[in-house]
Motif scaffolding. Structure first.
Motif, PDB file in Angstrom:
ATOM      1  N   LEU A  79       0.855  -1.192   0.029  1.00 40.15           N
ATOM      2  CA  LEU A  79      -0.074   0.011   0.111  1.00 40.15           C
ATOM      3  C   LEU A  79       0.953   1.208   0.086  1.00 40.15           C
ATOM      4  O   LEU A  79       0.412   2.049  -0.731  1.00 40.15           O
ATOM      5  CB  LEU A  79      -0.892   0.022   1.338  1.00 40.15           C
ATOM      6  N   TRP A  80       2.150   1.230   0.911  1.00 35.94           N
ATOM      7  CA  TRP A  80       2.749   2.317   0.862  1.00 35.94           C
ATOM      8  C   TRP A  80       3.577   2.685  -0.583  1.00 35.94           C
ATOM      9  O   TRP A  80       3.550   3.978  -1.114  1.00 35.94           O
ATOM     10  CB  TRP A  80       4.008   2.245   1.829  1.00 35.94           C
ATOM     11  N   THR A  81       3.882   1.560  -1.337  1.00 36.75           N
ATOM     12  CA  THR A  81       4.696   1.759  -2.672  1.00 36.75           C
ATOM     13  C   THR A  81       3.647   2.399  -3.566  1.00 36.75           C
ATOM     14  O   THR A  81       3.733   3.063  -4.399  1.00 36.75           O
ATOM     15  CB  THR A  81       5.107   0.365  -2.923  1.00 36.75           C
ATOM     16  N   GLU A  82       2.201   1.862  -3.450  1.00 37.37           N
ATOM     17  CA  GLU A  82       1.175   2.199  -4.451  1.00 37.37           C
ATOM     18  C   GLU A  82       0.981   3.836  -4.155  1.00 37.37           C
ATOM     19  O   GLU A  82       0.758   4.420  -5.190  1.00 37.37           O
ATOM     20  CB  GLU A  82      -0.106   1.468  -4.236  1.00 37.37           C
ATOM     21  N   GLN A  83       0.806   4.084  -2.907  1.00 36.01           N
ATOM     22  CA  GLN A  83       0.766   5.601  -2.541  1.00 36.01           C
ATOM     23  C   GLN A  83       2.013   6.365  -2.902  1.00 36.01           C
ATOM     24  O   GLN A  83       1.617   7.596  -3.566  1.00 36.01           O
ATOM     25  CB  GLN A  83       0.435   5.869  -1.294  1.00 36.01           C
ATOM     26  N   ALA A  84       3.233   5.901  -2.841  1.00 36.67           N
ATOM     27  CA  ALA A  84       4.302   6.431  -3.601  1.00 36.67           C
ATOM     28  C   ALA A  84       4.187   6.769  -4.762  1.00 36.67           C
ATOM     29  O   ALA A  84       4.697   7.846  -5.313  1.00 36.67           O
ATOM     30  CB  ALA A  84       5.528   5.901  -2.740  1.00 36.67           C
ATOM     31  N   LEU A  85       3.874   5.875  -5.551  1.00 41.27           N
ATOM     32  CA  LEU A  85       3.701   5.741  -6.955  1.00 41.27           C
ATOM     33  C   LEU A  85       2.796   6.821  -7.356  1.00 41.27           C
ATOM     34  O   LEU A  85       3.041   7.522  -8.323  1.00 41.27           O
ATOM     35  CB  LEU A  85       3.459   4.415  -7.587  1.00 41.27           C
ATOM     36  N   GLN A  86       1.525   7.001  -6.914  1.00 42.21           N
ATOM     37  CA  GLN A  86       0.763   7.970  -6.882  1.00 42.21           C
ATOM     38  C   GLN A  86       1.061   9.353  -6.668  1.00 42.21           C
ATOM     39  O   GLN A  86       0.739  10.187  -7.643  1.00 42.21           O
ATOM     40  CB  GLN A  86      -0.626   7.737  -6.476  1.00 42.21           C
ATOM     41  N   GLN A  87       1.688   9.471  -5.741  1.00 39.45           N
ATOM     42  CA  GLN A  87       2.292  10.828  -5.571  1.00 39.45           C
ATOM     43  C   GLN A  87       3.503  11.233  -6.542  1.00 39.45           C
ATOM     44  O   GLN A  87       3.538  12.450  -6.903  1.00 39.45           O
ATOM     45  CB  GLN A  87       3.119  11.048  -4.055  1.00 39.45           C
ATOM     46  N   THR A  88       4.262  10.391  -7.054  1.00 37.36           N
ATOM     47  CA  THR A  88       5.154  10.609  -7.999  1.00 37.36           C
ATOM     48  C   THR A  88       4.585  10.847  -9.504  1.00 37.36           C
ATOM     49  O   THR A  88       4.672  11.804 -10.021  1.00 37.36           O
ATOM     50  CB  THR A  88       5.960   9.450  -8.061  1.00 37.36           C
ATOM     51  N   ALA A  89       3.351  10.342  -9.455  1.00 34.99           N
ATOM     52  CA  ALA A  89       2.625  10.526 -10.798  1.00 34.99           C
ATOM     53  C   ALA A  89       2.048  11.980 -10.753  1.00 34.99           C
ATOM     54  O   ALA A  89       2.041  12.645 -11.696  1.00 34.99           O
ATOM     55  CB  ALA A  89       1.471   9.623 -11.168  1.00 34.99           C
ATOM     56  N   ILE A  90       1.664  12.486  -9.647  1.00 34.12           N
ATOM     57  CA  ILE A  90       1.066  13.814  -9.436  1.00 34.12           C
ATOM     58  C   ILE A  90       2.216  14.888  -9.693  1.00 34.12           C
ATOM     59  O   ILE A  90       1.898  15.840 -10.352  1.00 34.12           O
ATOM     60  CB  ILE A  90       0.277  13.831  -8.051  1.00 34.12           C
ATOM     61  N   ALA A  91       3.353  14.467  -9.084  1.00 28.39           N
ATOM     62  CA  ALA A  91       4.493  15.435  -9.233  1.00 28.39           C
ATOM     63  C   ALA A  91       4.693  15.466 -10.638  1.00 28.39           C
ATOM     64  O   ALA A  91       5.158  16.607 -11.223  1.00 28.39           O
ATOM     65  CB  ALA A  91       5.659  15.022  -8.341  1.00 28.39           C
ATOM     66  N   GLY A  92       5.004  14.424 -11.263  1.00 28.24           N
ATOM     67  CA  GLY A  92       5.271  14.514 -12.708  1.00 28.24           C
ATOM     68  C   GLY A  92       4.456  15.020 -13.567  1.00 28.24           C
ATOM     69  O   GLY A  92       4.592  15.769 -14.439  1.00 28.24           O
ATOM     70  N   ALA A  93       3.034  14.915 -13.393  1.00 25.19           N
ATOM     71  CA  ALA A  93       2.048  15.600 -14.294  1.00 25.19           C
ATOM     72  C   ALA A  93       1.947  17.237 -13.918  1.00 25.19           C
ATOM     73  O   ALA A  93       1.741  17.927 -14.966  1.00 25.19           O
ATOM     74  CB  ALA A  93       0.693  15.056 -14.022  1.00 25.19           C
ATOM     75  N   ARG A  94       2.230  17.529 -12.830  1.00 25.87           N
ATOM     76  CA  ARG A  94       2.485  18.963 -12.489  1.00 25.87           C
ATOM     77  C   ARG A  94       3.592  19.540 -13.201  1.00 25.87           C
ATOM     78  O   ARG A  94       3.518  20.604 -13.817  1.00 25.87           O
ATOM     79  CB  ARG A  94       2.510  19.326 -11.030  1.00 25.87           C
ATOM     80  N   CYS A  95       4.492  18.863 -13.095  1.00 24.66           N
ATOM     81  CA  CYS A  95       6.063  19.256 -13.840  1.00 24.66           C
ATOM     82  C   CYS A  95       5.928  19.414 -15.305  1.00 24.66           C
ATOM     83  O   CYS A  95       6.128  20.366 -15.915  1.00 24.66           O
ATOM     84  CB  CYS A  95       7.117  18.232 -13.453  1.00 24.66           C
ATOM     85  N   VAL A  96       5.146  18.331 -15.895  1.00 27.89           N
ATOM     86  CA  VAL A  96       4.840  18.273 -17.273  1.00 27.89           C
ATOM     87  C   VAL A  96       4.130  19.556 -17.694  1.00 27.89           C
ATOM     88  O   VAL A  96       4.351  20.350 -18.658  1.00 27.89           O
ATOM     89  CB  VAL A  96       4.376  17.173 -18.039  1.00 27.89           C
ATOM     90  N   ALA A  97       2.979  19.651 -17.021  1.00 31.34           N
ATOM     91  CA  ALA A  97       2.078  20.850 -17.259  1.00 31.34           C
ATOM     92  C   ALA A  97       2.506  22.308 -17.117  1.00 31.34           C
ATOM     93  O   ALA A  97       2.482  23.072 -17.861  1.00 31.34           O
ATOM     94  CB  ALA A  97       0.900  20.837 -16.399  1.00 31.34           C
ATOM     95  N   ILE A  98       3.627  22.721 -16.059  1.00 31.53           N
ATOM     96  CA  ILE A  98       4.058  23.654 -15.840  1.00 31.53           C
ATOM     97  C   ILE A  98       5.015  23.760 -16.938  1.00 31.53           C
ATOM     98  O   ILE A  98       5.329  25.235 -17.381  1.00 31.53           O
ATOM     99  CB  ILE A  98       4.568  23.828 -14.411  1.00 31.53           C
TER     100      ILE A  98
END
Length: 144
Positions: free
Chosen positions: A42-61
């Motif tokens: 569960l921790w790994t799944e949540q860390a992967l989701q947080q990484t995807a959020i950071a990546g999407a934000r970075c690409v959008a900016i």
């Protein structure tokens, strides 16, 4: 004489604790290690989701021409890998999409990541051979 020895043997309790421990310990250890591995999953799944959020934000900016972003110069993959490394997650695939709809029309950046979760006790937890593939996806509005 033999009867008294049999009665003494029947009343003896000196090894009962060891036998009970031998019966209960494997189930208890399986429960403990199973709980730990499920928590890690569960921790790994949540860390992967947080990484995807950071990546999407970075690409959008990075879509804006005046922004100074780590993704602006094409460093999306490196940035996302560094974020994942900070969480202790190894990524299998990184898929950025700068023209995603994300269920609300166009103008979104989407980041989809996959990772393989490998258990430290695969025989105990009975995970699939080769690990479990985790996928996370996140959207962020493009900077225009």
């Amino acid at each position: 004489m033999k009867r008294s020895r049999l009665r003494a043997l029947a009343r003896g309790r000196s090894g009962a604790t060891a036998v009970e421990f031998a019966l209960v310990a494997p189930m208890f250890l399986a429960l403990v290690f199973g709980t730990i591995e499920f928590g890690r999953l569960l921790w790994t799944e949540q860390a992967l989701q947080q990484t995807a959020i950071a990546g999407a934000r970075c690409v959008a900016i990075a879509q804006g021409k005046t922004q100074n972003s780590p993704c602006a110069s094409g460093g999306t993959t490196t940035y996302v890998q560094n974020v994942a490394k900070g969480w202790g997650v190894t990524l299998a695939t990184i898929t950025p999409n700068t023209s995603a709809s994300c269920g609300a029309g166009g103008g979104f950046s989407e980041m989809t990541l996959t990772s393989t979760f490998n258990s430290v006790a695969p025989g105990l937890v009975q995970l699939a051979t080769g690990g479990i593939t985790l996928t996370a996806s996140a959207c962020y509005p493009n900077n225009s």
